[in-house]
Design a protein around this motif. Sequence first.
Motif, PDB file in Angstrom:
ATOM      1  N   TYR A 145       1.701   2.996  13.420  1.00  0.00           N
ATOM      2  CA  TYR A 145       0.625   2.035  13.629  1.00  0.00           C
ATOM      3  C   TYR A 145       0.127   1.459  12.298  1.00  0.00           C
ATOM      4  CZ  TYR A 145       0.243   4.190  18.276  1.00  0.00           C
ATOM      5  OH  TYR A 145       0.498   4.670  19.541  1.00  0.00           O
ATOM      6  N   ILE A 146      -0.517   0.306  12.394  1.00  0.00           N
ATOM      7  CA  ILE A 146      -1.376  -0.236  11.337  1.00  0.00           C
ATOM      8  C   ILE A 146      -2.800  -0.111  11.842  1.00  0.00           C
ATOM      9  CG2 ILE A 146      -2.123  -2.321  10.131  1.00  0.00           C
ATOM     10  CD1 ILE A 146       0.730  -3.229  10.009  1.00  0.00           C
ATOM     11  N   TYR A 147      -3.692   0.427  11.001  1.00  0.00           N
ATOM     12  CA  TYR A 147      -5.078   0.665  11.377  1.00  0.00           C
ATOM     13  C   TYR A 147      -5.988  -0.246  10.549  1.00  0.00           C
ATOM     14  CZ  TYR A 147      -2.903   5.018  12.982  1.00  0.00           C
ATOM     15  OH  TYR A 147      -2.090   5.947  13.576  1.00  0.00           O
ATOM     16  N   ILE A 199       0.884  -1.161   0.000  1.00  0.00           N
ATOM     17  CA  ILE A 199       0.000   0.000   0.000  1.00  0.00           C
ATOM     18  C   ILE A 199       0.919   1.206   0.000  1.00  0.00           C
ATOM     19  CG2 ILE A 199      -1.831   1.239   1.203  1.00  0.00           C
ATOM     20  CD1 ILE A 199      -2.626  -1.400   2.508  1.00  0.00           C
ATOM     21  N   ARG A 200       0.985   1.931  -1.109  1.00  0.00           N
ATOM     22  CA  ARG A 200       2.014   2.940  -1.296  1.00  0.00           C
ATOM     23  C   ARG A 200       1.861   4.156  -0.373  1.00  0.00           C
ATOM     24  NH1 ARG A 200       5.248   3.042  -5.975  1.00  0.00           N
ATOM     25  NH2 ARG A 200       5.034   1.154  -7.257  1.00  0.00           N
ATOM     26  N   GLU A 201       0.645   4.621  -0.146  1.00  0.00           N
ATOM     27  CA  GLU A 201       0.442   5.872   0.576  1.00  0.00           C
ATOM     28  C   GLU A 201       0.049   5.618   2.034  1.00  0.00           C
ATOM     29  OE1 GLU A 201       1.119   8.732  -0.743  1.00  0.00           O
ATOM     30  OE2 GLU A 201       1.556   7.869  -2.727  1.00  0.00           O
ATOM     31  N   SER A 202       0.654   6.375   2.940  1.00  0.00           N
ATOM     32  CA  SER A 202       0.299   6.264   4.359  1.00  0.00           C
ATOM     33  C   SER A 202      -0.945   7.107   4.647  1.00  0.00           C
ATOM     34  CB  SER A 202       1.455   6.733   5.248  1.00  0.00           C
ATOM     35  OG  SER A 202       1.713   8.107   5.040  1.00  0.00           O
ATOM     36  N   ARG A 203      -1.674   6.718   5.705  1.00  0.00           N
ATOM     37  CA  ARG A 203      -2.861   7.466   6.114  1.00  0.00           C
ATOM     38  C   ARG A 203      -3.095   7.230   7.601  1.00  0.00           C
ATOM     39  NH1 ARG A 203      -8.782   6.674   6.020  1.00  0.00           N
ATOM     40  NH2 ARG A 203      -8.488   4.553   5.210  1.00  0.00           N
ATOM     41  N   THR A 204      -3.415   8.281   8.308  1.00  0.00           N
ATOM     42  CA  THR A 204      -3.672   8.179   9.742  1.00  0.00           C
ATOM     43  C   THR A 204      -5.109   8.597  10.021  1.00  0.00           C
ATOM     44  OG1 THR A 204      -1.369   8.736  10.271  1.00  0.00           O
ATOM     45  CG2 THR A 204      -2.989   8.911  12.052  1.00  0.00           C
ATOM     46  N   PRO A 205      -5.981   7.644  10.379  1.00  0.00           N
ATOM     47  CA  PRO A 205      -7.355   8.035  10.755  1.00  0.00           C
ATOM     48  C   PRO A 205      -7.313   9.014  11.929  1.00  0.00           C
ATOM     49  CG  PRO A 205      -7.200   5.670  10.413  1.00  0.00           C
ATOM     50  CD  PRO A 205      -5.790   6.183  10.404  1.00  0.00           C
ATOM     51  N   ALA A 206      -8.147  10.046  11.884  1.00  0.00           N
ATOM     52  CA  ALA A 206      -8.099  11.103  12.912  1.00  0.00           C
ATOM     53  C   ALA A 206      -8.513  10.589  14.278  1.00  0.00           C
ATOM     54  CB  ALA A 206      -8.992  12.276  12.485  1.00  0.00           C
ATOM     55  N   SER A 207      -9.434   9.601  14.309  1.00  0.00           N
ATOM     56  CA  SER A 207      -9.903   9.073  15.583  1.00  0.00           C
ATOM     57  C   SER A 207     -10.456   7.680  15.352  1.00  0.00           C
ATOM     58  CB  SER A 207     -10.985   9.975  16.184  1.00  0.00           C
ATOM     59  OG  SER A 207     -12.168   9.901  15.399  1.00  0.00           O
ATOM     60  N   VAL A 208     -10.875   7.045  16.441  1.00  0.00           N
ATOM     61  CA  VAL A 208     -11.440   5.703  16.318  1.00  0.00           C
ATOM     62  C   VAL A 208     -12.751   5.719  15.549  1.00  0.00           C
ATOM     63  CG1 VAL A 208     -10.322   4.842  18.404  1.00  0.00           C
ATOM     64  CG2 VAL A 208     -12.582   5.914  18.563  1.00  0.00           C
ATOM     65  N   ASN A 209     -13.386   6.871  15.402  1.00  0.00           N
ATOM     66  CA  ASN A 209     -14.679   6.984  14.710  1.00  0.00           C
ATOM     67  C   ASN A 209     -14.561   7.704  13.369  1.00  0.00           C
ATOM     68  OD1 ASN A 209     -15.779   7.548  17.960  1.00  0.00           O
ATOM     69  ND2 ASN A 209     -16.356   5.719  16.809  1.00  0.00           N
ATOM     70  N   LYS A 232      -9.488   0.196  14.793  1.00  0.00           N
ATOM     71  CA  LYS A 232      -8.556  -0.280  15.812  1.00  0.00           C
ATOM     72  C   LYS A 232      -7.157  -0.219  15.223  1.00  0.00           C
ATOM     73  CE  LYS A 232     -11.732  -3.269  18.368  1.00  0.00           C
ATOM     74  NZ  LYS A 232     -11.966  -4.628  18.942  1.00  0.00           N
ATOM     75  N   ARG A 233      -6.149  -0.191  16.124  1.00  0.00           N
ATOM     76  CA  ARG A 233      -4.785  -0.086  15.626  1.00  0.00           C
ATOM     77  C   ARG A 233      -3.861  -0.968  16.444  1.00  0.00           C
ATOM     78  NH1 ARG A 233      -3.120   6.024  17.759  1.00  0.00           N
ATOM     79  NH2 ARG A 233      -2.889   5.470  19.985  1.00  0.00           N
ATOM     80  N   THR A 234      -2.735  -1.260  15.825  1.00  0.00           N
ATOM     81  CA  THR A 234      -1.691  -1.987  16.544  1.00  0.00           C
ATOM     82  C   THR A 234      -0.375  -1.267  16.299  1.00  0.00           C
ATOM     83  OG1 THR A 234      -0.614  -4.136  16.876  1.00  0.00           O
ATOM     84  CG2 THR A 234      -1.244  -3.565  14.618  1.00  0.00           C
ATOM     85  N   GLU A 235       0.468  -1.218  17.344  1.00  0.00           N
ATOM     86  CA  GLU A 235       1.704  -0.447  17.280  1.00  0.00           C
ATOM     87  C   GLU A 235       2.762  -1.200  16.500  1.00  0.00           C
ATOM     88  OE1 GLU A 235       4.653   2.009  20.347  1.00  0.00           O
ATOM     89  OE2 GLU A 235       3.186   0.574  21.125  1.00  0.00           O
TER      90      GLU A 235
END
Length: 293
Positions: free
Chosen positions: A275-277, A251-261, A286-289
């Motif tokens: 993290y992986i989300y 998966i070439r591009e990174s992305r960080t969800p702003a919150s759990v919702n 949910k995420r794992t470090e």
Amino acid sequence: MKLVKIVALTSLGASLAFVGGCQALGAAESASSSNPSFQESSLPGGGLALPENERIHLSTNQKWVAAEGHLSDLIRLQWTADRAKPAISWADENGNDKTAIVSHDKANNPEQHDHKHISIETTMSPTGENKDELFTRLEIPYDTDVAEIRTHSSNFNVMDGILRVAAEGKRDIEFAKTGEDNATTPLWVLRTDSGEASGNAADANFNLIRYNDAGEAVDSALSVTRDAGNVGIGTKTPESKLDVAGDSIRIRESRTPASVNSPGNQGDIAWDDNYIYICVAKDTWKRTELNSW
């Protein structure tokens, strides 16, 4: 319309009919007095030959109406035996047939199925196994509500509409490069494999096959099974919805969800430096470090 003159060529066992009015008769008589007469053809089978460079001009103002006898068919070729094959053929300067349009009902060989088609035929390679033999390239059947047009050893273009490839074995659409003497080398092939449809949408699976520069198949870069719709990358026999015959998925591009919702659909995957989300339900993450080792 009336018959005005019949010239019998008894020496050739044939007759010609000139049809028209008095003016046409005068023209015919004038032509016959100034031009050489018909002669016997030197080609195999004989027949009548017009003097060289002469031509036939036909015209009509009649409609194609069955009840009136289809008077607009100025040329009609008819077979009078069940295996006869009326044809229009083109020959080279030596009298050798090169192309032909043929229509017939039955094959020469009684053991073959009835052909019932009109065909466009051209000669095979002069250096090949069937040297200079007329071979059907395109055939259109008759006596059928839907005419399945068939090609044999032919390449053709479809400008718009639907292209159908039907066969008893494998069915290919090939993308190739052209070389010397129009020789082709495949690059990619869209194929349904040669398995016959045996029920429950089994067999006849789809494959995208890649080839090397020598025209040799390398592998099935993409495949889809017809029964389950499983997609395979690098494998022709995928056993899950996505089956990758390799050791990594990127998966070439990174992305960080702003919150759990944050907005997301179940099964979405994202990553960043820490993290992986995974979205486990609608708008639920949910995420794992991630740790170095």
